[in-house]
Scaffold this active site. Structure first.
Site, short mmCIF file in Angstrom:
data_model
loop_
_atom_site.label_atom_id
_atom_site.label_comp_id
_atom_site.label_asym_id
_atom_site.label_seq_id
_atom_site.Cartn_x
_atom_site.Cartn_y
_atom_site.Cartn_z
N HIS A 17 -17.58 76.86 10.60
CA HIS A 17 -19.00 77.25 10.50
C HIS A 17 -19.38 77.53 9.04
O HIS A 17 -20.41 77.07 8.56
CB HIS A 17 -19.26 78.57 11.27
CG HIS A 17 -19.09 78.52 12.75
ND1 HIS A 17 -18.35 79.45 13.44
CD2 HIS A 17 -19.61 77.67 13.69
CE1 HIS A 17 -18.41 79.19 14.74
NE2 HIS A 17 -19.15 78.12 14.92
N LYS A 41 -21.72 82.53 28.57
CA LYS A 41 -20.36 82.85 28.13
C LYS A 41 -20.21 84.36 28.07
O LYS A 41 -21.16 85.07 27.77
CB LYS A 41 -20.10 82.31 26.72
CG LYS A 41 -20.14 80.82 26.58
CD LYS A 41 -19.88 80.47 25.11
CE LYS A 41 -20.03 78.99 24.83
NZ LYS A 41 -19.94 78.69 23.40
N ARG A 91 -17.10 67.88 14.77
CA ARG A 91 -15.66 67.77 14.55
C ARG A 91 -15.09 66.48 15.12
O ARG A 91 -14.10 65.96 14.63
CB ARG A 91 -14.93 68.95 15.19
CG ARG A 91 -15.22 70.26 14.51
CD ARG A 91 -14.80 71.43 15.36
NE ARG A 91 -15.61 71.49 16.56
CZ ARG A 91 -15.74 72.55 17.33
NH1 ARG A 91 -15.09 73.65 17.05
NH2 ARG A 91 -16.50 72.52 18.40
N SER A 128 -14.24 78.50 17.88
CA SER A 128 -14.20 79.92 18.25
C SER A 128 -13.26 80.13 19.44
O SER A 128 -12.57 81.14 19.52
CB SER A 128 -15.61 80.41 18.61
OG SER A 128 -16.46 80.32 17.48
#
Ligand code: PNS
Length: 158
Positions: A17, A41, A91, A128
């Site tokens: 990030h 979440k 990514r 994360s």
């Protein structure tokens, strides 16, 4: 004046990030790091903690500020603060598959464009979720997160 939003849960903020946000600051006049309340979440850190950590990390970076995104639509948040673009790191192909429908929707809703930056290869494995898992099983995540996040994770363990 070009303003961009880098949105996310940042639970926690990691080096992938940080690297993408730093590159975004080089492309736009202003960058707002928008910290989301993600109801789908269970978060490890509270919204306040996530905002505090991001504020500390980006304190020295010109043009970068941190704000809560609230629980509404990202497109509405961008519209309200006058941001013309969302910037996200990619990514891999899975990120692309996940992000493109949201990018198309945000453009349809409010005309907000999304700019994708390829992740720096040395952080392309970092997420994360990986940070939380490695940390929760006793592993060292100091290469993956900024110092302030590593310290907060350490404090959670004690
Ligand atoms: O770090 P994350 O959890 O991948 O961040 C995802 C986030 C919060 C950026 C994304 O879920 C989002 O934009 N949420 C806001 C709600 C919204 O606008 N949903 C519709 C997008 S099409």
């Amino acid at each position: 004046m070009r303003r961009a939003v880098c949105p996310g849960s940042f639970d926690p903020l990691h080096m992938g990030h940080v690297e993408v946000i730093a590159r975004t600051a080089g492309l736009f006049d202003e960058v707002v790091v928008a910290v989301a309340t993600n109801y789908s979440k269970t978060s490890m850190f509270s919204l306040e903690d996530r905002i505090e950590m991001a504020s500390e990390v980006f304190r020295g970076l010109d043009g970068v500020s941190v704000a809560p995104m609230g629980a509404g639509l990202l497109a509405d948040f961008c519209h309200e603060i006058g941001a013309s673009a969302v910037v996200k790191g990619l990514r891999n192909g899975s990120d692309l598959d996940y992000e493109v429908p949201m990018a198309v929707t945000n453009r349809a809703l409010r005309g907000v464009e999304t700019v994708f930056l390829p992740a720096e290869p040395r952080f392309a494995h970092v997420s994360s979720t990986i940070v939380r898992e490695v940390h929760s099983l006793g592993g060292d995540v100091r290469d993956m997160v900024p110092g302030v996040v590593a310290r907060r994770l350490g404090a959670k363990r004690r």
